[in-house]
Scaffold this motif. Structure first.
Motif, PDB file in Angstrom:
ATOM      1  N   PRO A 198       0.825  -1.341  -0.016  1.00 34.52           N
ATOM      2  CA  PRO A 198      -0.118  -0.123   0.034  1.00 34.52           C
ATOM      3  C   PRO A 198       0.866   1.351  -0.072  1.00 34.52           C
ATOM      4  CG  PRO A 198      -0.845  -1.448   1.570  1.00 34.52           C
ATOM      5  CD  PRO A 198       0.367  -2.134   1.044  1.00 34.52           C
ATOM      6  N   LEU A 199       0.580   2.138  -0.969  1.00 35.74           N
ATOM      7  CA  LEU A 199       1.297   3.393  -0.952  1.00 35.74           C
ATOM      8  C   LEU A 199       0.500   4.585  -0.723  1.00 35.74           C
ATOM      9  CD1 LEU A 199       3.476   2.876  -4.159  1.00 35.74           C
ATOM     10  CD2 LEU A 199       4.141   2.372  -1.937  1.00 35.74           C
ATOM     11  N   LEU A 200      -0.717   4.364  -0.194  1.00 35.18           N
ATOM     12  CA  LEU A 200      -1.582   5.581   0.138  1.00 35.18           C
ATOM     13  C   LEU A 200      -2.382   5.173   1.329  1.00 35.18           C
ATOM     14  CD1 LEU A 200      -3.533   5.868  -3.238  1.00 35.18           C
ATOM     15  CD2 LEU A 200      -1.895   7.518  -2.167  1.00 35.18           C
ATOM     16  N   GLU A 201      -2.026   5.830   2.442  1.00 34.87           N
ATOM     17  CA  GLU A 201      -2.554   5.854   3.871  1.00 34.87           C
ATOM     18  C   GLU A 201      -3.841   6.987   3.840  1.00 34.87           C
ATOM     19  OE1 GLU A 201      -0.010   5.829   6.874  1.00 34.87           O
ATOM     20  OE2 GLU A 201       0.369   3.713   6.758  1.00 34.87           O
ATOM     21  N   ILE A 202      -4.932   6.889   3.943  1.00 32.24           N
ATOM     22  CA  ILE A 202      -5.983   7.627   4.174  1.00 32.24           C
ATOM     23  C   ILE A 202      -6.211   8.276   5.682  1.00 32.24           C
ATOM     24  CG2 ILE A 202      -8.433   7.953   3.771  1.00 32.24           C
ATOM     25  CD1 ILE A 202      -7.188   7.386   1.339  1.00 32.24           C
ATOM     26  N   GLU A 203      -6.174   9.571   5.650  1.00 31.44           N
ATOM     27  CA  GLU A 203      -6.395  10.289   6.939  1.00 31.44           C
ATOM     28  C   GLU A 203      -7.531  11.276   6.911  1.00 31.44           C
ATOM     29  OE1 GLU A 203      -3.833  13.672   9.565  1.00 31.44           O
ATOM     30  OE2 GLU A 203      -2.768  12.833   7.844  1.00 31.44           O
ATOM     31  N   ALA A 204      -8.483  11.200   7.780  1.00 34.11           N
ATOM     32  CA  ALA A 204      -9.651  11.877   7.509  1.00 34.11           C
ATOM     33  C   ALA A 204      -9.172  13.418   8.001  1.00 34.11           C
ATOM     34  CB  ALA A 204     -10.780  11.527   8.258  1.00 34.11           C
ATOM     35  N   LEU A 205      -9.734  14.457   7.477  1.00 36.74           N
ATOM     36  CA  LEU A 205      -9.481  15.931   7.827  1.00 36.74           C
ATOM     37  C   LEU A 205     -10.696  16.264   8.822  1.00 36.74           C
ATOM     38  CD1 LEU A 205      -8.366  17.103   4.360  1.00 36.74           C
ATOM     39  CD2 LEU A 205      -6.873  16.719   6.139  1.00 36.74           C
ATOM     40  N   PRO A 206     -10.144  17.158   9.767  1.00 36.16           N
ATOM     41  CA  PRO A 206     -11.327  17.790  10.567  1.00 36.16           C
ATOM     42  C   PRO A 206     -12.405  18.552   9.630  1.00 36.16           C
ATOM     43  CG  PRO A 206      -9.398  19.142  10.824  1.00 36.16           C
ATOM     44  CD  PRO A 206      -8.952  17.762   9.900  1.00 36.16           C
ATOM     45  N   VAL A 207     -13.549  18.442   9.971  1.00 39.36           N
ATOM     46  CA  VAL A 207     -14.595  19.213   9.223  1.00 39.36           C
ATOM     47  C   VAL A 207     -15.083  20.344  10.076  1.00 39.36           C
ATOM     48  CG1 VAL A 207     -16.912  18.949   8.109  1.00 39.36           C
ATOM     49  CG2 VAL A 207     -15.561  16.944   8.073  1.00 39.36           C
ATOM     50  N   VAL A 208     -14.491  21.320   9.745  1.00 40.98           N
ATOM     51  CA  VAL A 208     -14.490  22.728  10.400  1.00 40.98           C
ATOM     52  C   VAL A 208     -14.635  23.816   9.394  1.00 40.98           C
ATOM     53  CG1 VAL A 208     -13.396  21.954  12.370  1.00 40.98           C
ATOM     54  CG2 VAL A 208     -11.868  22.956  10.715  1.00 40.98           C
ATOM     55  N   GLY A 209     -15.224  24.939   9.932  1.00 43.30           N
ATOM     56  CA  GLY A 209     -15.275  26.221   9.105  1.00 43.30           C
ATOM     57  C   GLY A 209     -15.945  25.726   7.994  1.00 43.30           C
ATOM     58  N   VAL A 210     -15.312  26.285   6.661  1.00 48.08           N
ATOM     59  CA  VAL A 210     -15.735  26.295   5.450  1.00 48.08           C
ATOM     60  C   VAL A 210     -16.350  24.978   4.885  1.00 48.08           C
ATOM     61  CG1 VAL A 210     -15.337  26.462   2.815  1.00 48.08           C
ATOM     62  CG2 VAL A 210     -14.442  28.159   4.536  1.00 48.08           C
ATOM     63  N   GLN A 211     -15.581  23.827   5.237  1.00 49.98           N
ATOM     64  CA  GLN A 211     -16.238  22.461   5.286  1.00 49.98           C
ATOM     65  C   GLN A 211     -17.504  22.299   5.837  1.00 49.98           C
ATOM     66  OE1 GLN A 211     -12.629  21.017   6.683  1.00 49.98           O
ATOM     67  NE2 GLN A 211     -12.128  19.778   4.940  1.00 49.98           N
ATOM     68  N   GLN A 212     -17.565  22.650   7.272  1.00 50.82           N
ATOM     69  CA  GLN A 212     -18.817  22.455   7.896  1.00 50.82           C
ATOM     70  C   GLN A 212     -20.151  23.241   7.150  1.00 50.82           C
ATOM     71  OE1 GLN A 212     -18.597  23.631  12.096  1.00 50.82           O
ATOM     72  NE2 GLN A 212     -19.890  21.693  12.537  1.00 50.82           N
ATOM     73  N   THR A 213     -19.786  24.467   6.943  1.00 48.33           N
ATOM     74  CA  THR A 213     -20.686  25.353   6.212  1.00 48.33           C
ATOM     75  C   THR A 213     -21.255  24.845   4.699  1.00 48.33           C
ATOM     76  OG1 THR A 213     -19.546  27.303   7.166  1.00 48.33           O
ATOM     77  CG2 THR A 213     -21.157  27.747   5.337  1.00 48.33           C
ATOM     78  N   ILE A 214     -20.290  24.118   4.162  1.00 45.45           N
ATOM     79  CA  ILE A 214     -20.728  23.383   2.902  1.00 45.45           C
ATOM     80  C   ILE A 214     -21.764  22.060   3.238  1.00 45.45           C
ATOM     81  CG2 ILE A 214     -20.052  21.798   0.875  1.00 45.45           C
ATOM     82  CD1 ILE A 214     -17.667  23.691   0.983  1.00 45.45           C
ATOM     83  N   ILE A 215     -21.403  21.335   4.207  1.00 45.12           N
ATOM     84  CA  ILE A 215     -22.302  20.275   4.786  1.00 45.12           C
ATOM     85  C   ILE A 215     -23.707  20.553   5.075  1.00 45.12           C
ATOM     86  CG2 ILE A 215     -22.726  18.354   6.316  1.00 45.12           C
ATOM     87  CD1 ILE A 215     -20.917  17.534   4.187  1.00 45.12           C
ATOM     88  N   GLN A 216     -23.601  21.932   5.941  1.00 41.29           N
ATOM     89  CA  GLN A 216     -24.702  22.205   6.270  1.00 41.29           C
ATOM     90  C   GLN A 216     -25.562  22.885   5.302  1.00 41.29           C
ATOM     91  OE1 GLN A 216     -23.275  25.156   9.673  1.00 41.29           O
ATOM     92  NE2 GLN A 216     -23.627  23.443  10.747  1.00 41.29           N
ATOM     93  N   GLY A 217     -24.992  23.592   4.346  1.00 43.14           N
ATOM     94  CA  GLY A 217     -25.664  24.022   3.107  1.00 43.14           C
ATOM     95  C   GLY A 217     -25.922  23.005   1.806  1.00 43.14           C
ATOM     96  N   LEU A 218     -25.841  21.843   2.083  1.00 39.80           N
ATOM     97  CA  LEU A 218     -25.674  20.874   1.249  1.00 39.80           C
ATOM     98  C   LEU A 218     -26.982  21.017   0.013  1.00 39.80           C
ATOM     99  CD1 LEU A 218     -24.090  18.632   0.358  1.00 39.80           C
ATOM    100  CD2 LEU A 218     -25.562  17.149   1.518  1.00 39.80           C
ATOM    101  N   ASP A 219     -28.248  21.308   0.497  1.00 37.53           N
ATOM    102  CA  ASP A 219     -29.227  21.538  -0.369  1.00 37.53           C
ATOM    103  C   ASP A 219     -29.056  22.705  -1.415  1.00 37.53           C
ATOM    104  OD1 ASP A 219     -29.401  23.685   1.755  1.00 37.53           O
ATOM    105  OD2 ASP A 219     -31.306  23.405   2.034  1.00 37.53           O
ATOM    106  N   ALA A 220     -28.250  23.458  -1.310  1.00 39.39           N
ATOM    107  CA  ALA A 220     -27.984  24.588  -2.410  1.00 39.39           C
ATOM    108  C   ALA A 220     -27.254  24.032  -3.618  1.00 39.39           C
ATOM    109  CB  ALA A 220     -27.036  25.477  -1.736  1.00 39.39           C
ATOM    110  N   TYR A 221     -26.846  22.747  -3.496  1.00 39.02           N
ATOM    111  CA  TYR A 221     -26.355  22.038  -4.675  1.00 39.02           C
ATOM    112  C   TYR A 221     -27.134  21.113  -5.681  1.00 39.02           C
ATOM    113  CZ  TYR A 221     -21.816  23.782  -2.417  1.00 39.02           C
ATOM    114  OH  TYR A 221     -20.993  24.377  -1.884  1.00 39.02           O
TER     115      TYR A 221
END
Length: 254
Positions: A33-56
């Motif tokens: 394996p040459l790829l290790e997946i590391e989750a990023l914290p969902v804060v700031g802009v990312q959280q705003t995008i999730i909360q406004g998902l219905d705009a897409y």
């Protein structure tokens, strides 16, 4: 397909699943394996995008890790997911999304960006005025999707939920594995996977570049050829089916 002995470079769990399918078709494989997946914290802009998902009007999910992480966020912020069109590049990613009640479409033939862009449902979704599209991915990658969608008049945002790191290996381990197990083909599932392969190869890359290299898309094929890979096979997708089809059409070097 007897004769192929492949190096798999996907994350460990994905390599295990792929190896099982290959073994069933009589193909030997070895996982590094040459790829290790590391989750990023969902804060700031990312959280705003999730909360406004219905705009897409359309949400495109480009990988299985992205799918697993985004459904967690949707469940956390949306007791009932907004009704919109979801799209994935491949069928395995689509299964993850559909398993959480999302209405998802993916190409029936080919599982790359080009095939997705030809999908009638996606074209219809972004044909409306002021169309907004969200691409869910890891850090970087899949720029072609955004470029083409923006050219068609849609606005595009990214939701980046993870990064891909290179596993910590001792120098020379890649060349040693290939020699010890008499491997005669290399498989990468992304552009970053290829970059990690070349990085780990180090000074051995010119020799390893002679081996057939199986890649998921024209973009990665172009990267590999520019780096000196001599035999690059574009599988037109990262699925096991796409790889098996390419193996049948390519003669192994014994």
């Amino acid at each position: 397909m007897i004769g192929w002995r492949l190096l798999l470079t996907r994350p460990a769990d994905e390599s295990t699943a792929l190896a099982a399918v290959l073994a069933g078709a009589g193909v030997f494989s070895s996982s590094l394996p040459l790829l290790e997946i590391e989750a990023l914290p969902v804060v700031g802009v990312q959280q705003t995008i999730i909360q406004g998902l219905d705009a897409y009007c359309a949400v495109i999910v480009v990988s299985k890790p992205a799918a697993r992480l985004v459904v967690e966020q949707v469940a956390r912020h949306w007791p009932q997911p907004p009704r919109q069109c979801w799209f994935s590049v491949g069928a395995a990613t689509a299964q993850i999304l559909a398993g959480h009640g999302l209405d998802v479409c993916c190409p029936q033939e080919g599982d790359d960006s080009e095939a997705l862009l030809e999908l009638a449902q996606l074209r219809e979704a972004v044909a409306r005025p002021d169309a907004r599209v969200l691409i869910v991915r890891g850090e970087g990658g899949r720029e072609l999707l955004a470029e083409r969608l923006r050219a068609s008049g849609a606005s595009v945002d990214y939701l980046e939920l993870y990064r891909r790191g290179l596993s910590d290996y001792a120098p020379g381990v890649l060349a040693q594995r290939i020699a010890a197990e008499r491997l005669n083909g290399l498989v990468v599932s992304s552009g970053q996977g290829f970059e990690h392969l070349r990085q780990l190869a180090g000074n051995a890359w010119p020799e390893l570049a002679r081996l057939p290299l199986f890649v998921p898309s024209p973009r990665v094929a172009e990267m590999a050829r520019a780096a000196g890979a001599q035999t690059v096979v574009d599988c037109r997708g990262a699925s096991a089916v796409a790889l098996l089809t390419a193996l049948r059409e390519t003669r192994p070097v014994l």
